[in-house]
Enzyme design. Structure first.
Site, PDB file in Angstrom:
ATOM      1  N   ARG A  76       0.827  -1.219   0.000  1.00 26.16           N
ATOM      2  CA  ARG A  76       0.000   0.000   0.000  1.00 26.16           C
ATOM      3  C   ARG A  76       0.856   1.262   0.000  1.00 26.16           C
ATOM      4  O   ARG A  76       0.569   2.236  -0.692  1.00 26.16           O
ATOM      5  CB  ARG A  76      -0.956  -0.036   1.214  1.00 26.16           C
ATOM      6  CG  ARG A  76      -1.870   1.143   1.442  1.00 26.16           C
ATOM      7  CD  ARG A  76      -2.761   1.633   0.317  1.00 26.16           C
ATOM      8  NE  ARG A  76      -3.279   0.684  -0.594  1.00 26.16           N
ATOM      9  CZ  ARG A  76      -3.334   0.890  -1.918  1.00 26.16           C
ATOM     10  NH1 ARG A  76      -2.868   2.026  -2.452  1.00 26.16           N
ATOM     11  NH2 ARG A  76      -3.806  -0.022  -2.707  1.00 26.16           N
ATOM     12  N   LYS A 117       2.805  24.890  -4.145  1.00 28.45           N
ATOM     13  CA  LYS A 117       1.536  24.307  -3.690  1.00 28.45           C
ATOM     14  C   LYS A 117       1.624  22.788  -3.713  1.00 28.45           C
ATOM     15  O   LYS A 117       0.878  22.111  -4.425  1.00 28.45           O
ATOM     16  CB  LYS A 117       0.390  24.817  -4.552  1.00 28.45           C
ATOM     17  CG  LYS A 117       0.187  26.319  -4.413  1.00 28.45           C
ATOM     18  CD  LYS A 117      -0.978  26.836  -5.261  1.00 28.45           C
ATOM     19  CE  LYS A 117      -1.149  28.347  -5.057  1.00 28.45           C
ATOM     20  NZ  LYS A 117      -2.200  28.922  -5.916  1.00 28.45           N
ATOM     21  N   LYS A 175       5.356  39.108  -3.874  1.00 28.98           N
ATOM     22  CA  LYS A 175       3.949  39.014  -4.233  1.00 28.98           C
ATOM     23  C   LYS A 175       3.196  40.245  -3.729  1.00 28.98           C
ATOM     24  O   LYS A 175       3.781  41.133  -3.090  1.00 28.98           O
ATOM     25  CB  LYS A 175       3.354  37.722  -3.654  1.00 28.98           C
ATOM     26  CG  LYS A 175       4.181  36.488  -4.039  1.00 28.98           C
ATOM     27  CD  LYS A 175       3.586  35.211  -3.513  1.00 28.98           C
ATOM     28  CE  LYS A 175       2.472  34.732  -4.436  1.00 28.98           C
ATOM     29  NZ  LYS A 175       2.063  33.349  -4.077  1.00 28.98           N
ATOM     30  N   GLU A 229       5.786  39.450  -8.792  1.00 28.70           N
ATOM     31  CA  GLU A 229       4.460  39.139  -9.327  1.00 28.70           C
ATOM     32  C   GLU A 229       3.782  40.466  -9.630  1.00 28.70           C
ATOM     33  O   GLU A 229       3.627  41.294  -8.728  1.00 28.70           O
ATOM     34  CB  GLU A 229       3.676  38.353  -8.277  1.00 28.70           C
ATOM     35  CG  GLU A 229       2.348  37.832  -8.742  1.00 28.70           C
ATOM     36  CD  GLU A 229       1.633  37.059  -7.639  1.00 28.70           C
ATOM     37  OE1 GLU A 229       1.836  35.841  -7.530  1.00 28.70           O
ATOM     38  OE2 GLU A 229       0.890  37.700  -6.866  1.00 28.70           O
ATOM     39  N   ASP A 275       0.365  38.027 -13.236  1.00 30.37           N
ATOM     40  CA  ASP A 275      -0.724  37.371 -12.520  1.00 30.37           C
ATOM     41  C   ASP A 275      -2.070  37.789 -13.102  1.00 30.37           C
ATOM     42  O   ASP A 275      -2.419  38.965 -13.068  1.00 30.37           O
ATOM     43  CB  ASP A 275      -0.657  37.743 -11.033  1.00 30.37           C
ATOM     44  CG  ASP A 275      -1.674  36.957 -10.227  1.00 30.37           C
ATOM     45  OD1 ASP A 275      -1.899  35.764 -10.532  1.00 30.37           O
ATOM     46  OD2 ASP A 275      -2.243  37.535  -9.276  1.00 30.37           O
TER      47      ASP A 275
END
Lengths: 286, 286, 286, 286, 286, 286
Positions: free
Chosen positions: D104, D139, D171, D200, D221
């Site tokens: 598994r 992410k 950002k 960004e 973006d």
């Protein structure tokens, strides 16, 4: 026991935390989580079911506060104290879930440590008045040496070395491989950085050789009482003299009366029965 | 004991390695390093000083090969086997230093595990012929549960749950906080993912309530023998019925004869005395 | 979802801390450290960009307070709650640097757990009114099983076993190696300490054999709906009956209507898309 | 994929080992231990149930050999290779118990990594001929970043920064706290040791400001395709230009055709469905 | 240096492995992975750029084999040996990638340990013929004490205590808090389990008090040479007498000639410059 | 030094805690525990015995509060500040035992970090007015890179890459194995995800080749000053130009005046002597 010093939290907390993880497993306390309301509070009495010497009370109760810092522990006894059967050792109060989930870990630790302290106390009582100290050995439970050595001190005993690195102890197997006691002691004095060099001897002749070679302590292994007295006389207080092997509670007073500095007993840590404890909980809310 | 399955190395090696580190400390084995030549080789006989049931032989001897993979272990007994006093359990051969440095760790582990297996065997013998199994509890040594549960199996006993997460066990404290047995059992059946739901009961009335609520197992706590028989009759084989509390070696045959499925005994793991072992080394070279 | 119980911090905090270390690397957040003044404070709104079921909000937000205990988390939703697109889940306020440095870890955890809860909720809705539960499997992300199983519960699903050690599940490969279903079940009942013994069956004949052998649960693998109904009838409520294999959202209502106790769906944990989250920060000072 | 470099065992083995411990729990594989004879051997075929790109085959199969070094893995495919539905990826042979107990974990790892590689391949195909690369983001699944970034490379994609410490990415939230793009870029260039400084930007005006301030890369973006083309023209190849936000498979060819260097897609790692795998075992003896 | 004993792999391997992880980071050796072919092999010569005493050669070269067990290390020098500038210490051969990726870790460890051994050798040479030993202190690099103490031994020096737990050393701050030397020594003799009890003294009067109280060793702190001689005379060989404070290479011969047993020098471990090493690689294939 | 950013506690606390465990060993501070009363309190002055640059004050003093959170640290200097000989860096007050038990760990860390900062400051002063920065290398102490890189920044220096994974640096050995500079640079640009690609060159011809191939930075190794000037002219500010090899304090001003961007000096971290510190304690009670 006013000079009994408990271990540093930095050293014992990892033991308690690992014990909690071992018991909680992956998914945590399924019983408590399923049946006890999240907002329930309670107070539990931690009680000794038989008389004994307390050891590890703060250490064991750390299980509750590690699981939830809101739990409060009110100790009713101190490490090194003798308590009667039925005595409350602590009151644990706060949110009910962590109290229940940490119970077994706390009791497993405390029962074992009180068991060792109680067994030690009994042995210490048997040598009272002789000047001999009772010492434990390295025959401890893997992972718990720090705490078990502490429990022996709580019982009135002394600690022998903590491990292979803080004292030299030349045993039978070492002698054979080193080419005899004299060679072994000399190598040890030269090679080990200022550590005590103790030799386990099995005869008075070995004792003489160890002393001549410069041993700083001797351990008489399986001597008769008669030979113990001879050994004490020969050593004449020059080095520490310890006794081990075949030490029973019955023989202890006689052994201790020989004038030896200490009696080493492995069973204090490897075979002391746990003290039985109960944990009675009173719901308190919400 | 042909179906006795030892734990996976992935699971037990960290325990052995931690025990070695605990004993070696920062600086390692000062005695051996100072007095035993680097090229010395030896063979040691690991011997049981008293008769007993073997458990943990491979686990304990892993201490030698973890310290030095050149050490060879020749097992002369198997876990689950009964040996007489004086029996050789294994021959350990290879470089002398690691053999000596790992000795105490190996013996501490093995003595404890054989002690548990031997105590279990004795209890299992006392219930022979009754159909009742002997089970251990969660009253194990912190950090050693995996190995102690295995030692109980090596002694012929069964394991109860491994921790708080693999079965529900509703005890007295849970009942009070949940609002009674019925409420507790229902919450547990709803909330715990397909786990068995066992209830510790103290009276026959509690037993009836637990059964009605749907418990999948019951644990009779401190019942008289008479009430145990009543309970067995009422349960009628529908769910597993275990007994705990006040179980002495003397009472065991009678208790087991009541028809209960299992008897739980915490002392198997928390208070079994260690089996005494000797370790005699013969120099072999260089 | 009033009985949804989040995991213990002792169990989930190591996961969050490891995630922070993974993202911070050796040298920490170079961007934030370089461009954000040390004394800047801020408040961030954690918002769900699409509608979904909340899971893991406290767990994920622990990333902020682990990095800096001065950060405050004001939760605006609860695990197990359904929120609309655009809903604020939490306000995070305090020193700006740790808020920014922990953002990605918190969002990665929360997006995944909400994704699982949301997917589970959808499936649970599809079986509404049938009495069947939706269960997850062991097909979880390595390292996150505890949290993913919790997210399934937050979605209204049930958890199957947590791992290889808390229940027996006899699958096709086991049957072959054990010599058939009957042999496998008997060995499992004898050898596994009070665990449930479930058998995965592929035909009605296998089902009959599993029942005869004493299985405590059965898992129908890739059955037709017709055979599922047959199976439910044969089992007659005696043991838990689960269904797995080929379960699509379309087939679910029909499958659930067969009377099975549960439907197992691996995709809940291995393939649920993450819920998209935004993190909008308002400078607050100094 | 002849230059695909798998991670070092020193770096990935702890992940595999932790996954095994998570699945084995305290007591190990109860099913296999109970029903599979200790001396049984077997060969298992690891098969892809759907077509896909292979990634992590050696990593995943390490689960078997970590559990038991006697297991042999015969790989039939390579990472970075495309396989058809039904293709055998590896044959696993040796003692049956560890093969079953590690199954598994191996499948969970492999299914996830192949899923990411397969999703990446699909996206890479959609931009073929444009000169744009496909990149992943931070992410990723907590704890698996090393492996997921590798799976993206196996799918033909590129990796963006590995964490917060190996590149600067300014950002929106950073801009506000730093006092604008110019201030942020200047602080970053001064404070970050030779790292690339990416900004960004949300408008062409921001792009101009970032370029003037000295950014070494820009991330557009949520730009319209029209504005992307404008941006590419303005940047003129001077710095790396990436695109993120609102990137769907449908829009990809158009986006890639704007002349951007790379397109960043978080979904590659956070939402790629796992590749379904089967594991069919043939008993081989004894 | 025929009795120089290197530390156990169980104790030093974690240090080497942690150093590798620290250098490899999350993503490993980007340079080597990108530019060196996977099948390239090579042999590297590890050379001392200046004359010095070797220490830690096996320990440092473990970095190569931990990264890839196929790498072979052919040592051309031994710990404790003096080598000339330009001497080859080892040849490292095998796959080129791990050889390059482990180079810096190996050199960082080896340069530091050879630096300490070389500095120690120089000091030892300065006291030659006096009977005084050169000892290091606890002023070691955090995390490297085991190895740095070993390097001192390789340089011909002796080790003082390894840590706070293996010997008592009563310093000025302890005296004040204990209520004077006599009180401190007595408490230490009573409370510390068979450890040596050393007292740091600043005057001859303190020396006398320490001796009377039963100290088993004394450390003269910042004594004049005249007072050192007085101290040696008063102690008369009864206990170990060490000197520390203000020990420069120039003063050493005079200090050592006073008859003290040892001179303690913290700078051996905290300020010895590293030995410069080169690592020249010859491609060998494929 | 107003923009000096200390490392995150999450990243440095494990280093401090490991150092404490290394010094405390199994049994803790035997001296302090035996001779200092449990209720004694004290205030200690942490003083620099020689003038220097401060680095790591908060990090080092964390040793006290990790051992006992009741200890209070009153910093009297800041990292990056120059202090005179005799300056108090901090006052440490609270329970006396943890203050004494953590002293050596705190001083070992602080002495080393201040030593690095002080050595760096001296080198930085030598290049003042040239526009060249001083950078450290990967020649750091195993386990302490995070802190040593920080100490270099506190000294006014810059950090080169933190490890093998955050920048490409093509050295001599890489060139040979890759088939020359051009091949190596091209592979690196293609294979390393947006990292800077620096080449160590030994001749002007190599410099030209590296530039043509697209290197983003160059490191001149062992160039004459004349050739350095040539190199600076050829590079013309297009890429970062660093100098290493044979950099002595004497040559530094001349080297820095060539117009290079940075000078790399490994000795800053591997051979800086520690700053000597004293720790004077005043009893305060009980």
């Amino acid at each position: 026991m006013n000079d009994l010093r408990p271990p540093l939290p930095l050293l014992y907390e990892p033991i308690v935390e690992a014990a909690l993880r071992e018991d909680l497993g992956r998914a945590g306390d399924q019983t408590t989580d399923a049946v006890v309301p999240a907002d329930a509070t309670a107070t539990a009495r931690l009680v000794a079911r038989r008389a004994g010497r307390v050891a590890g009370l703060s250490v064991a109760c750390r299980a509750f506060t590690l699981l939830d810092p809101r739990v409060e522990v009110d100790r009713r006894a101190e490490d090194g104290e003798d308590v009667a059967a039925g005595a409350a050792l602590a009151l644990i109060s706060g949110p009910a879930r962590p109290i229940l989930s940490a119970e077994r870990v706390a009791l497993n630790l405390l029962g074992r440590l009180c068991g060792i302290a109680t067994a030690t106390r009994e042995v210490v009582a048997a040598v009272a008045g002789t000047g001999a100290r009772v010492a434990c050995t390295r025959k401890t439970t893997p992972g718990l040496r720090l705490l078990e050595k502490y429990a022996v001190r709580a019982g009135g005993g002394a600690n022998h070395r903590f491990g292979l690195d803080d004292a030299v102890l030349i045993k039978d197997n070492h002698k054979r491989l080193a080419g005899g006691i004299t060679a072994a002691v000399r190598k040890a004095l030269a090679g080990a950085h200022g550590l005590s060099v103790e030799v386990e001897v099995e005869t008075l002749a070995e004792l003489d050789e160890a002393m001549s070679a410069g041993a700083t302590a001797v351990l008489l292994d399986n001597f008769t009482t008669h030979d113990m007295r001879q050994a004490v006389a020969r050593v004449g207080g020059q080095v520490r003299l310890e006794i081990s092997g075949g030490v029973t509670l019955e023989r202890l007073p006689e052994i201790a009366s020989t004038g030896a500095d200490a009696v080493s007993i492995g069973a204090l840590t490897h075979s002391a029965p746990a003290v039985d404890l109960s944990f009675e909980l009173e719901p308190a809310g919400p």
